[in-house]
Motif scaffolding. Structure first.
Motif, PDB file in Angstrom:
ATOM      1  N   THR A 281      -8.558   2.216  -7.455  1.00 61.26           N
ATOM      2  CA  THR A 281      -7.336   2.553  -6.716  1.00 61.26           C
ATOM      3  C   THR A 281      -7.166   4.051  -6.546  1.00 61.26           C
ATOM      4  O   THR A 281      -6.340   4.500  -5.755  1.00 61.26           O
ATOM      5  N   ARG A 285     -10.147   9.192   0.182  1.00 58.60           N
ATOM      6  CA  ARG A 285     -10.895   9.421   1.424  1.00 58.60           C
ATOM      7  C   ARG A 285     -11.783  10.661   1.291  1.00 58.60           C
ATOM      8  O   ARG A 285     -12.914  10.681   1.771  1.00 58.60           O
ATOM      9  N   ASN A 343     -14.838  -2.780   1.751  1.00 60.95           N
ATOM     10  CA  ASN A 343     -14.256  -3.906   2.493  1.00 60.95           C
ATOM     11  C   ASN A 343     -14.164  -5.136   1.591  1.00 60.95           C
ATOM     12  O   ASN A 343     -13.187  -5.890   1.644  1.00 60.95           O
ATOM     13  N   VAL A 346     -11.225  -4.682  -0.624  1.00 59.35           N
ATOM     14  CA  VAL A 346      -9.958  -4.985   0.075  1.00 59.35           C
ATOM     15  C   VAL A 346      -9.757  -6.488   0.184  1.00 59.35           C
ATOM     16  O   VAL A 346      -8.680  -7.018  -0.080  1.00 59.35           O
ATOM     17  N   GLU A 349      -8.658  -8.023  -2.897  1.00 62.56           N
ATOM     18  CA  GLU A 349      -7.365  -7.480  -3.323  1.00 62.56           C
ATOM     19  C   GLU A 349      -7.484  -6.539  -4.524  1.00 62.56           C
ATOM     20  O   GLU A 349      -6.580  -6.444  -5.355  1.00 62.56           O
ATOM     21  N   GLU A 352      -5.912  -1.702  -1.426  1.00 63.03           N
ATOM     22  CA  GLU A 352      -5.184  -2.055  -0.210  1.00 63.03           C
ATOM     23  C   GLU A 352      -5.861  -1.531   1.049  1.00 63.03           C
ATOM     24  O   GLU A 352      -5.708  -2.108   2.125  1.00 63.03           O
ATOM     25  N   LYS A 353      -6.608  -0.420   0.927  1.00 64.06           N
ATOM     26  CA  LYS A 353      -7.180   0.216   2.108  1.00 64.06           C
ATOM     27  C   LYS A 353      -8.577   0.717   1.803  1.00 64.06           C
ATOM     28  O   LYS A 353      -8.846   1.213   0.707  1.00 64.06           O
ATOM     29  N   ASN A 354      -9.477   0.598   2.776  1.00 64.88           N
ATOM     30  CA  ASN A 354     -10.856   1.045   2.611  1.00 64.88           C
ATOM     31  C   ASN A 354     -10.930   2.558   2.814  1.00 64.88           C
ATOM     32  O   ASN A 354     -10.689   3.057   3.907  1.00 64.88           O
ATOM     33  N   PRO A 355     -11.287   3.323   1.760  1.00 62.37           N
ATOM     34  CA  PRO A 355     -11.351   4.784   1.910  1.00 62.37           C
ATOM     35  C   PRO A 355     -12.590   5.261   2.669  1.00 62.37           C
ATOM     36  O   PRO A 355     -12.692   6.437   2.993  1.00 62.37           O
ATOM     37  N   SER A 357     -13.923   3.735   5.583  1.00 63.85           N
ATOM     38  CA  SER A 357     -14.073   3.186   6.933  1.00 63.85           C
ATOM     39  C   SER A 357     -14.209   4.317   7.950  1.00 63.85           C
ATOM     40  O   SER A 357     -13.593   5.372   7.816  1.00 63.85           O
TER      41      SER A 357
END
Length: 607
Positions: A281, A285, A343, A346, A349, A352-355, A357
């Motif tokens: 977590t 990015r 992915n 994510v 769970e 929450e977000k793919n760093p 992408s």
């Protein structure tokens, strides 16, 4: 005994002959870590072993420093939010951290000193026990009215102690004795913290009762309480745990040896840049971009070229010595795998977000792999290997009388006229040259564990080009069957990943240099690009080009009840021509003099 520094290696010292890592703690972390230096024995007196261990230990120390910086940054951010009373902006793990800190302190308070225990020895322990049980009954009551006031009071005091400003006192004479934090109690974060507090108080109460009855030691209570505090949140899983779970997921399907090797490189880079113990977590990015930057500076085969060194060190050496870095396609392939990992996280769970992408590099500005030019093809196929050399081994580039027809001769020609990927050609067996509808063809397939195709679409039938027949390929196959060879090119062996093409690829790079066909971005795969261009120029429809090249799940596949007529595909292949490239000197017969009957009846049945 004082440490003696080792020349040319900052942070490496010796003490009584034993090597040590000794690093200065960055000034901004001295307070957090409680020391100015870290010292770690490398447990060896041998210089070579020490240097290998030193690099790993130094890299681990840098990761520890980075983790400490992240923790300090998180702690500072938490203090800032609490100082503003902005509970609604807290992340779930921040709320959990506040609760766990309180609980750890509360456990220490419950563990009474010897003096306290002596003072309380004279009390009526039956009464104390009854009071503790009564308090526990209220805390565990199904009716919130029984415990709400106690929970709210404790939660408020925790927030005040954590730095939340209190509600200003009034100007009147009557002032509130109990301070209250300036927060909104209706926020989800406040209710979440209150829930943790209730579970923590229940755990502390149970431990108190157990102490009074002698049923449970205090050390176990802390473990139970911390488990209870974090019970409703996703645990702080680390990068290492994510990688292990990703690799173990049966839903990802089967993967080739090369894919696994590529993923191993990706995981190595992530562990080095991000840190194996970093909670997923907290992966940012910016860290994902740092991984991308590392890939862009790495040389090919970095771990093989520089064993014992970190990837960052390998990149530094490559830059210093002028070694070429990974091409854009390889970098993007690695970045795709990084994105695939996150992915998965994510989807499961974990985050929450793919760093990672959208980190791929635009290839438009890069030099893409181009086909071989006609002049380069002429240089290759008029080299001594094809016109006459000393031998097919070390003397392949020296003129002579020998004309060996081995893998080095046939594999480039097979790709030139059929667009075969390198390993597809290298792994061919005699029985992979088949007859279908009276047409001799190559059956690209994965017939056993030693063969593999890139994808499902890679399994396909490719009719033989008339030129390759004229050069004598069918006769070569027949002789291999007579000799009972398991493979057309037995001189090629599998590498550790299960591919037959690794050594050939390296030889081919040397061959390009020896015959003057070398150029930017030139590799064996350029044959395939040129072959695709020839099909396109000949007007072969895209759907059949894809079927012949194994680029899409269409046309010919393993079922053979579908797809295109073999003779139609044979006509398409026959239209592949390289204007200006004359290979007639290689022919042993007329292109039409040998037919499928030469194969002795080996065929592929329609189903």
């Amino acid at each position: 005994m004082a440490d003696e520094p080792v020349a040319h290696y900052p942070n490496l010292t010796t003490r009584a002959g034993t090597y040590y890592l000794r690093m200065r703690v960055p000034l901004e972390l001295v307070r957090e870590l409680g020391r100015t230096h870290i010292t770690k024995s490398l447990k060896t007196k041998e210089r070579r072993v020490a240097l290998a261990r030193f690099r790993l230990a130094q890299a681990q120390a840098e990761r520890d420093f980075e983790a400490a910086r992240c923790q300090k940054k998180d702690a500072d951010a938490l203090r800032t939010l609490l100082a503003k009373g902005r509970l609604e902006r807290l992340m779930p793990e921040q709320v959990q951290e506040i609760a766990q800190r309180w609980f750890a302190s509360a456990v220490q308070h419950v563990a009474r000193s010897a003096e306290e225990q002596e003072r309380l020895r004279i009390l009526d322990w039956d009464i104390v026990l009854e009071d503790a049980k009564a308090e526990g009954a209220l805390l565990e009551s199904p009716d919130p009215l029984h415990y709400e006031e106690r929970i709210q009071h404790t939660t408020d005091q925790i927030l005040l102690a954590a730095g939340v400003p209190p509600v200003p006192l009034g100007s009147g004479k009557i002032q509130r004795r109990v301070r209250q934090p300036r927060v909104d109690r209706n926020t989800m974060q406040y209710r979440q913290l209150a829930g943790f507090v209730r579970r923590g108080l229940i755990s502390l109460n149970r431990n108190h009762v157990a102490q009074l009855t002698g049923e449970l030691h205090l050390d176990r209570a802390e473990e139970i309480g911390l488990s209870a505090i974090g019970g409703s949140l996703t645990p702080r899983r680390t990068l290492d745990e994510l990688i292990a779970a990703f690799e173990a997921d049966p839903g990802r399907g089967s993967r080739t040896g090369k894919t696994n090797v590529d993923y191993a490189m990706v995981f190595l880079a992530l562990r080095e840049v991000v840190g194996a113990s970093t909670p997923v977590t907290r992966i940012s990015r910016e860290q994902a971009k740092n991984v991308r930057d590392l890939f862009r500076t790495l040389p090919p085969n970095a771990t093989k070229r520089f064993p014992g060194k970190t990837l960052s060190q390998a990149a530094e050496i490559a830059a210093r010595t002028g070694l070429a870095s990974l091409n854009t396609q390889t970098v993007n392939s690695h970045l795709t795998k990084v994105a695939t990992l996150f992915n998965w996280a994510v989807r499961e769970e974990w985050i929450e977000k793919n760093p990672a992408s959208g980190l791929s590099i635009d290839e438009a500005a890069q030099s893409k792999r181009e086909p071989f030019s006609i002049s380069q093809l002429q240089s290759m196929f008029t080299a001594p290997l094809f016109t006459g050399c000393q031998d097919g081994d070390a003397g392949y580039a020296k003129p002579g009388s020998e004309r060996p027809r081995s893998a080095r001769f046939w594999v480039p020609l097979l790709s030139l006229f059929h667009g075969l990927r390198l390993n597809e050609a290298c792994q061919l067996r005699p029985e992979d040259i088949v007859e279908r509808d009276g047409v001799p063809a190559i059956f690209v397939r994965s017939a056993d564990i030693s063969q593999r195709v890139k994808s499902r679409a890679g399994t396909r039938i490719i009719p033989l080009h008339p030129e390759i027949i004229g050069i004598g390929f069918l006769a070569f196959v027949v002789q291999a069957r007579i000799d009972q060879k398991e493979r057309l090119f037995p001189e090629l062996s599998q590498d550790t990943r299960g591919y037959y093409s690794d050594a050939f690829q390296k030889w081919f790079s040397r061959f390009l240099g020896s015959c003057g066909a070398i150029g930017p971005g030139k590799s064996f795969h350029c044959f395939r690009h040129g072959w695709a261009d020839r099909l396109r120029e000949a007007g072969v429809p895209e759907v059949r080009r894809r079927a012949l090249g194994g680029w899409a799940n269409t046309g010919v596949d393993a079922g053979y009840g579908r797809g295109f007529p073999t003779r139609m595909l044979a006509d398409d292949i026959a239209r592949v021509a390289y204007l200006g490239l004359d290979l007639t000197f290689l022919r042993t017969s007329s292109p039409n003099s040998e037919t499928a009957s030469t194969l002795g009846g080996c065929s592929v049945d329609e189903t």
